[in-house]
Design an enzyme around this catalytic site. Structure first.
Site, short mmCIF file in Angstrom:
data_model
loop_
_atom_site.label_atom_id
_atom_site.label_comp_id
_atom_site.label_asym_id
_atom_site.label_seq_id
_atom_site.Cartn_x
_atom_site.Cartn_y
_atom_site.Cartn_z
N GLY A 178 0.41 41.38 -109.33
CA GLY A 178 -0.62 41.71 -108.34
C GLY A 178 -1.72 42.57 -108.93
N GLU A 321 -11.33 48.60 -102.11
CA GLU A 321 -11.90 49.05 -103.39
C GLU A 321 -12.46 47.86 -104.14
OE1 GLU A 321 -8.11 50.66 -104.75
OE2 GLU A 321 -8.80 52.67 -104.26
N GLU A 337 -15.67 53.06 -107.66
CA GLU A 337 -14.54 53.86 -108.14
C GLU A 337 -14.69 54.22 -109.62
OE1 GLU A 337 -10.73 52.06 -107.31
OE2 GLU A 337 -9.68 53.47 -108.60
N CYS A 405 -5.06 57.68 -109.97
CA CYS A 405 -5.38 56.82 -111.11
C CYS A 405 -6.59 57.31 -111.88
CB CYS A 405 -5.59 55.38 -110.64
SG CYS A 405 -6.84 55.18 -109.39
#
Lengths: 638, 638
Positions: A178, A321, A337, A405
């Site tokens: 994914g 996102e 982002e 992240c």
């Protein structure tokens, strides 16, 4: 297809007025701070408990392992480029590696979420549970650590996991992950181990994407999958939200809506897209598949002409996102982002190596100085996940994120910044980024030492001292930045004129020579394509690689009241006392007169007046480093 | 303090080219459709099941009872103003009233959520559970039904509940409701029953607000309260979100942060604020308390000079459906709830009656034609809850809402529109709104019959036939609309010139006379206050009471590409074939040339060019009645 090689960070010492303080902050503050976060967030505790055979109580997001791997990767780059050994950091890296190794299962499998929470459900939920994503970050960390130290402690862990994955896919499980990341990591592993089967596995993951129905099947048959909650309030349900469109499966979110060859536009989750395209470029480099490169060039064209912020930011929608539609680039609601911008640099560097086209280096520069650099505070401890191009003053950087992240991604990019400066190919050396320091450049006919000095991003002057102990014959290519209309170059004081397809090309037998280049670096006022609603009737201010913005703190009026036009002249002034040293831009702007507005909220337009007042702009990357206040990149254009 | 009385809708027959079709749609489609929704949403079933002594399985929002009451109120106005009796509607109204009456408890208490779900927890959760809010709507419906039919079937129910509330408050429970509505309803009940104690109770609810700590106490001690869920995912937790600021109780959301006399700005949930201020105005009217009026005038000043959309919309934030800060009036993200605009009309009508100041009638007109009228589709079956001033095309009206407050509020406003046309005070009659039809106006010296004809909102011509069987001496005051710079008036063909503080004042002994007024009705380009970020560098187009907008469907280019300036001349054309008949405005606008943009997303501004192309604007109220497409009220101003 070209096969330029980057000069590795181990061969590059950065000594640059602009970047060195940032890299020191990254090393001394950010990486240190992020280690503390690994402890306080429970990330390292997950490894400890998995190693101890405990179960349950996994902490953080289900892909939290990757935070530790990204930290290890960043710390390894720091070790690789340190002036002198740092025993404390070496010890800490070894400790974390020992933890990671101890948490690995006997068959090579390694993921603390599964080990602690759902050991019997490995590989059941490829959409959401990110085992392959975490594996990819483990491999990237291991390669970086091995290159930095020569040790195999982490590489052995990564290789064992990669071999396990190679056993499982596609024989036991046939499907794409994914979230891409494993693809580019496997190619790195192949390069460091010499094992071609890791390239084959990467190629498999790329080719299966959009061809299989595994991701759709999982979402349709959630029972029994890892992460499944019969109440429906689970990760799978969350994933359905982004993978569904009008009740139908739509893999766009993970670039699984169609095979790569049928994808016409950059779609879906922007970080996934960037990691995917980077992995595709790596496989193309290894296999020489020109078709893959053509697909990437087509997608790059779409992204850069229709779906890119002026800052290099990408992925405009908070929801998912993701990329949205051509020309949909909102300012206040920009997502852009930080991780996606970093991913874009990863991809563009690979495109540069495969083509030698300087447009990729241009985009790396634009993205680095704006879309990425804005993501971290000047003091290195606060981060933007989303990078807006306008703010009402209510949006500020945060110390950490539940989904953490971006901060470690910034850390690993900055710690490996050296690799973006030079590429080599036979007897050609390309100077891609203008960042000061010394590099040892291996060329066909011998090594060159390049010592670069530059006043960028503040002024357009660059000098390169070229030292060749053995009088090496080589061609140096100096990128002419996209923002530069006029370049002048001298070698040993003599003017040369040898521009070629975006480069100044200097072929000679080098001995001990001095190149001076001056790139015209004037302020430019930029308009957006008419189809972009968010830039309609507005201008952006750029100077060199920097996008500028207005912050209310520097100005007497709210930023929305200033209007400039395409002829407004800005005066640059370097202010070493401001924002750790920035060149500000000042001009006369048009502002509304407040006359006659008393007690009125709306008024006949022809009764209103304007006047002229000074306005000050600062580099966009430096915004939100004082008290929160309104900010705008795109200024009204009367 | 003035005490003007409205001419009641029962004495006004509307016969107007613009409004009559809308009122017919409201009567024949909207009210019918909403009745079906009362059934399909489970609202009526709640009453049935409560009446039958069943428990559990309450359907809808916990204040769903108010949907039935608002429908009863709207239907009662329809009965009151119908040309001929409508036996079917009369029967349906009686059936619903019977249901409501049957669900009432013996002690007068009536709320089906509590009866079905938490019968032992009445009045424990004043913040959130809206018992007093529902009671208020019951009372409003009862008063409207009694006035329309003379029947007491619903009035008896309402009176019994009001008496029960009067018993409970403040002796058993001492505190203000979380959502105002009961205050204005109690004054209505006092007026129809002659019972002054209902005014006292309304006054109590107004005075206790911001003085007590009941609302804070409830949020701090949720256990045992109605709606409490120990998992914290309940109504109380939801309410905490809006009642908390930085961890501290902040009653601003419900105007409970300070006593009325200390409130300097309109704050919090906009509908609550409007219903509150309307109730305060009602109490001021009954008690003659000048201080109350002064507080309202202060708050009105704040709202209209700092927190009001050009459409009359209020409450800019989606989160909390609330007022935010001075000059914070975003376009794309505008909330501007339809119900809040309707509440503003309720409040302004009361202010008009208390002061005779035409500015309140001006705001009613602006709000009615724009902020409210946009809230319902031309066919009367789809509604906006939030009314944005710009859209990217993704925002459209919906058939119904889970929280279905707006549609029945539109229905009851339109069905009672007649009451906003005329006010009387002794021998003075004020013509407040220009809407055609016939009114029987009771004045000190006798009745006048006024027959109004008008071309508004399309043209500024109004005629009034005045018939006075007994040659009545009276002063007629014709409001000079705020949008009108020049007015000419004749009586029986003779020019008169008697303007006075916003009115044309005509004092004479009336017999059988004809007044003709022409209000200058040219297109006006409007600027917003410099402090408003969302209108900076933009213009709005207005003509008469109408705000205009651009929709992409009428134009060759996306709406964001058009620029007009304060001298742009618009040509009006009435198009009876378009949007059920609208006057469109056409002009030459500036648009960007597409030349030189090929393959570029950003470009040096001084290389770009513009050209002139036609642009078409339509009335804002009529937007989103064709295929969804982008829309803008505020147009770029070069």
């Amino acid at each position: 297809m070209r096969h330029m090689k980057p000069v590795e960070p181990t061969a590059v010492t950065i000594d640059d007025e602009f970047w060195s303080p940032r890299l020191e902050t990254n090393r001394d503050v950010t990486i240190e701070y992020q280690y503390d976060q690994l402890e306080s967030s429970g990330c390292l505790e997950n490894f400890r408990r998995a190693a101890a055979g405990e179960t349950g109580d996994f902490e953080g997001m289900w892909f939290a392992d990757s935070d530790a791997y990204k930290w290890l990767e960043a710390a390894s780059y720091v070790l690789a480029t340190a002036d002198e050994p740092d025993p404390e950091l070496i010890g800490r890296v070894d400790d974390v590696i020992n933890l990671v190794a101890a948490a690995q299962d006997d068959d090579g499998y390694l993921n603390t979420y599964f080990t602690l929470e759902e050991p019997d459900k490995r590989w059941t939920n490829l959409n959401t549970l990110h085992e392959l994503y975490c594996a990819g970050h483990l491999i990237e960390a291991a390669v970086a650590h091995h290159r930095a130290t020569g040790k195999t402690s982490l590489l052995d862990v990564a290789t064992a996991f990669a071999d396990h994955i190679d056993d499982v896919f596609p024989d036991e499980i046939d499907g794409a992950p994914g979230h891409q990341e494993i693809e580019l990591a496997l190619v790195k592993l192949a390069r460091v181990t010499g094992e071609a089967r890791y390239v084959d596995l990467a190629e498999y993951f790329i080719e299966i994407r959009g061809h299989d129905d595994r991701l759709e099947w999982e979402l349709d048959n959630p029972e029994g999958l890892a992460g499944y909650d019969p109440d429906g309030d689970d990760m799978i349900e969350g994933a359905r939200g982004v993978f569904w469109e009008d009740g139908e499966y739509d893999g766009t979110y993970a670039q699984a809506h169609a095979p790569l060859e049928e994808q016409e536009a950059v779609e879906g989750h922007a970080v996934r897209a960037m990691y995917f395209f980077a992995g595709v470029a790596d496989v193309a480099a290894e296999t020489g598949d020109e078709d893959l490169l053509a697909h990437l060039e087509r997608l790059w064209e779409n992204m850069t002409t229709k779906r890119l912020y002026i800052t290099g930011g990408i992925g405009s929608a908070h929801e998912g996102e993701r990329f949205t539609e051509d020309y949909d680039l909102p300012n206040e609601m920009a997502y852009a982002e930080t991780c996606a911008a970093i991913g874009s640099i990863f991809w563009n560097q690979r495109m540069l190596e495969l083509t030698g086209d300087p447009k990729y280096a241009d985009l790396i520069e634009r993205t680095l100085y704006n879309g990425v650099l804005a993501g971290v505070s000047l003091d290195g401890t606060e981060f933007f996940y989303d990078n807006r191009l306008a703010s009402d003053g209510s949006h500020s950087r945060s110390g950490w994120f539940h989904c953490a992240c971006c901060p470690p991604n910034v850390a690993r990019l900055f710690a490996s910044l050296g690799r973006y400066l030079y590429t080599v190919d036979g007897r050609d050396c390309y100077v891609n980024q203008y960042i000061g320091g010394t590099a040892s450049v291996p060329l066909e006919k011998g090594n060159l030492t390049l010592t670069q000095e530059t006043a960028l991003p503040w002024e357009g002057d660059v000098t390169l001292e070229v030292t060749a102990p053995n009088q090496t014959t080589a061609t140096l290519h100096l990128r002419i930045p996209e923002w530069c209309d006029d370049v002048s170059v001298t070698v040993n004081g003599e003017t040369v004129s040898t521009a070629d397809e975006g480069y100044v090309t200097l072929e000679r037998t080098w001995d001990d020579d001095r190149i001076s280049a001056t790139f015209d670096h004037s302020t430019t006022l930029v308009a957006g394509h008419p189809a972009v609603a968010a830039t309609a009737g507005r201008l952006a201010i750029t100077r060199g690689p920097l996008v500028y913005c207005l912050e209310t703190v520097d100005n007497d009026r709210p930023v929305h009241q200033y209007r400039i036009d395409s002829t407004t002249e800005f005066t640059p002034t370097h202010r070493s006392d401001l924002l750790e040293g920035v060149t500000i831009l000042e001009a006369d702007a048009t502002v509304p007169s407040l006359e006659g507005w008393d007690g009125k909220l709306y008024r006949q337009a022809d009764e209103t007046k304007t006047r002229t007042e000074p306005v000050t702009a600062i580099p966009y990357y430096a915004w939100d480093n004082r008290d929160s206040c309104p900010m705008r990149v795109w200024i009204d254009w009367p």
